[in-house]
Design a protein around this motif. Sequence first.
Motif, PDB file in Angstrom:
ATOM      1  N   ALA A 249      20.110  43.226  40.119  1.00  0.00           N
ATOM      2  CA  ALA A 249      20.349  43.750  41.615  1.00  0.00           C
ATOM      3  C   ALA A 249      19.490  44.594  42.219  1.00  0.00           C
ATOM      4  O   ALA A 249      18.791  45.587  41.641  1.00  0.00           O
ATOM      5  N   GLY A 250      19.577  44.667  43.499  1.00  0.00           N
ATOM      6  CA  GLY A 250      19.008  45.516  44.146  1.00  0.00           C
ATOM      7  C   GLY A 250      20.037  46.266  44.770  1.00  0.00           C
ATOM      8  O   GLY A 250      20.731  46.752  44.077  1.00  0.00           O
ATOM      9  N   HIS A 251      20.254  46.630  46.132  1.00  0.00           N
ATOM     10  CA  HIS A 251      21.141  47.664  46.680  1.00  0.00           C
ATOM     11  C   HIS A 251      22.379  46.997  47.123  1.00  0.00           C
ATOM     12  O   HIS A 251      23.350  47.655  47.179  1.00  0.00           O
ATOM     13  N   LEU A 252      22.415  45.666  47.197  1.00  0.00           N
ATOM     14  CA  LEU A 252      23.699  44.936  47.741  1.00  0.00           C
ATOM     15  C   LEU A 252      24.168  43.761  46.797  1.00  0.00           C
ATOM     16  O   LEU A 252      23.872  42.690  47.385  1.00  0.00           O
ATOM     17  N   PRO A 253      24.534  44.029  45.584  1.00  0.00           N
ATOM     18  CA  PRO A 253      24.771  43.112  44.683  1.00  0.00           C
ATOM     19  C   PRO A 253      26.128  42.186  45.015  1.00  0.00           C
ATOM     20  O   PRO A 253      25.825  40.971  44.523  1.00  0.00           O
ATOM     21  N   SER A 254      26.744  42.464  45.888  1.00  0.00           N
ATOM     22  CA  SER A 254      27.954  41.418  46.370  1.00  0.00           C
ATOM     23  C   SER A 254      27.374  40.578  47.397  1.00  0.00           C
ATOM     24  O   SER A 254      27.973  39.372  47.284  1.00  0.00           O
ATOM     25  N   LEU A 255      26.088  40.613  47.999  1.00  0.00           N
ATOM     26  CA  LEU A 255      25.547  39.591  48.578  1.00  0.00           C
ATOM     27  C   LEU A 255      24.274  38.982  47.728  1.00  0.00           C
ATOM     28  O   LEU A 255      24.266  37.881  48.158  1.00  0.00           O
ATOM     29  N   GLU A 256      23.858  39.491  46.935  1.00  0.00           N
ATOM     30  CA  GLU A 256      22.631  39.099  46.167  1.00  0.00           C
ATOM     31  C   GLU A 256      23.011  37.923  45.112  1.00  0.00           C
ATOM     32  O   GLU A 256      22.509  36.795  45.171  1.00  0.00           O
ATOM     33  N   ARG A 257      24.121  38.296  44.543  1.00  0.00           N
ATOM     34  CA  ARG A 257      24.580  37.388  43.557  1.00  0.00           C
ATOM     35  C   ARG A 257      26.276  37.212  43.788  1.00  0.00           C
ATOM     36  O   ARG A 257      27.010  37.947  42.971  1.00  0.00           O
ATOM     37  N   PRO A 258      26.656  36.841  44.747  1.00  0.00           N
ATOM     38  CA  PRO A 258      28.328  36.941  45.132  1.00  0.00           C
ATOM     39  C   PRO A 258      29.114  36.609  44.040  1.00  0.00           C
ATOM     40  O   PRO A 258      30.025  37.288  43.774  1.00  0.00           O
ATOM     41  N   ALA A 259      28.890  35.654  43.305  1.00  0.00           N
ATOM     42  CA  ALA A 259      29.790  34.992  42.315  1.00  0.00           C
ATOM     43  C   ALA A 259      29.956  35.922  41.227  1.00  0.00           C
ATOM     44  O   ALA A 259      30.971  36.026  40.800  1.00  0.00           O
ATOM     45  N   GLU A 260      28.923  36.402  40.824  1.00  0.00           N
ATOM     46  CA  GLU A 260      28.621  37.349  39.616  1.00  0.00           C
ATOM     47  C   GLU A 260      29.402  38.664  40.173  1.00  0.00           C
ATOM     48  O   GLU A 260      30.165  39.297  39.241  1.00  0.00           O
ATOM     49  N   ALA A 261      29.136  39.168  41.040  1.00  0.00           N
ATOM     50  CA  ALA A 261      29.765  40.339  41.573  1.00  0.00           C
ATOM     51  C   ALA A 261      31.148  40.299  41.547  1.00  0.00           C
ATOM     52  O   ALA A 261      32.018  41.273  41.505  1.00  0.00           O
ATOM     53  N   THR A 262      31.713  39.025  42.481  1.00  0.00           N
ATOM     54  CA  THR A 262      33.165  38.844  42.406  1.00  0.00           C
ATOM     55  C   THR A 262      33.835  38.838  41.286  1.00  0.00           C
ATOM     56  O   THR A 262      34.841  39.307  40.960  1.00  0.00           O
ATOM     57  N   ALA A 263      33.198  38.092  40.364  1.00  0.00           N
ATOM     58  CA  ALA A 263      33.720  38.209  38.912  1.00  0.00           C
ATOM     59  C   ALA A 263      33.945  39.544  38.293  1.00  0.00           C
ATOM     60  O   ALA A 263      34.958  39.784  37.623  1.00  0.00           O
ATOM     61  N   LEU A 264      32.921  40.318  38.643  1.00  0.00           N
ATOM     62  CA  LEU A 264      32.992  41.784  37.803  1.00  0.00           C
ATOM     63  C   LEU A 264      34.157  42.404  38.509  1.00  0.00           C
ATOM     64  O   LEU A 264      34.992  43.190  37.956  1.00  0.00           O
ATOM     65  N   LEU A 265      34.286  42.446  40.097  1.00  0.00           N
ATOM     66  CA  LEU A 265      35.347  43.167  40.746  1.00  0.00           C
ATOM     67  C   LEU A 265      36.618  42.513  40.508  1.00  0.00           C
ATOM     68  O   LEU A 265      37.431  43.430  40.030  1.00  0.00           O
ATOM     69  N   THR A 266      36.821  40.984  40.391  1.00  0.00           N
ATOM     70  CA  THR A 266      38.274  40.651  39.907  1.00  0.00           C
ATOM     71  C   THR A 266      38.793  41.172  38.624  1.00  0.00           C
ATOM     72  O   THR A 266      39.754  41.511  38.531  1.00  0.00           O
ATOM     73  N   ALA A 267      37.753  41.167  37.543  1.00  0.00           N
ATOM     74  CA  ALA A 267      38.267  41.715  36.158  1.00  0.00           C
ATOM     75  C   ALA A 267      38.468  43.029  36.339  1.00  0.00           C
ATOM     76  O   ALA A 267      39.536  43.383  35.638  1.00  0.00           O
TER      77      ALA A 267
END
Length: 279
Positions: A249-267
């Motif tokens: 990741a850089g500074h905006l992970p929810s945009l860079e790899r949205p599926a992975e960031a979303t899974a992290l947040l939902t968990a």
Amino acid sequence: MTLSHDVAGHGPVVVLLHSSVCDRRMWDDQWKALTDAGHRVVRCDFRGFGDTPAEAVHPYRDADDVLALLDTLGVGRAALVGASFGGRVAVEIAARDPERVTALALLCAALPGHEPGPALRDFDSREDELIEADDLLGAVELNVTTWLGPEATEAVRERVRAMQRHAFEVQLAADEAADEAAGESAQEAADEAAGLEAPGSEEPSVDPAAITAPTLVVSGAHDMADFRAMSTRLARLIPDARHIELPWAGHLPSLERPAEATALLTAFLREHTPVERAA
């Protein structure tokens, strides 16, 4: 002022707070996933971003604007998810009013009172020079290059270009209309774009140690050293915090790899925002 916002879903409330190089559209990839996961999701535009005008009112705090919006929506308690400057706002809310925050997720968050290091000072200087030269496209491209990591696709870069350019145009037009009477300047616009200071806001006194919510601190291995240092400090200061650094990741992970960031947040939210905590 009531911030422009969207609300959808039913269940425990999750509030999405955007980076200052974006607006509430940065959460498009997380929006449906979080509502499908059983949350009532709120996202808003800070003053001078997206659909919220940049009013020349001094002083104000973005945290107050967010809390006022939640009061208007009848939300007593909520989980906060903040990216960069939005993370800084989330930290302020969680420290000032711990009982209102059920969980806190900070993605490459800024920290009030941080003293900028060489890289961030250089970014500020370069952006300021471009804005003073009326090279808005150059200033936008500087932000896209600086804040998006290597995983960002060209489509994502174009999304950020559009959001950042709109924010610059709204904020600089407000500055001109106020004829500098409101105390704004091109340098303040540059500071705001770096995630350090929102236009017109006061520097708050914030004690992260006062936060009681379970907290997920996320940093990016390709992010600027300043923000990696702020994430490390936040994880150390917040009592119930867990720190994850994403190697891609850089500074905006929810945009860079949205599926992975979303899974992290939902968990994380599934663990800390059970249905009985809905507002």
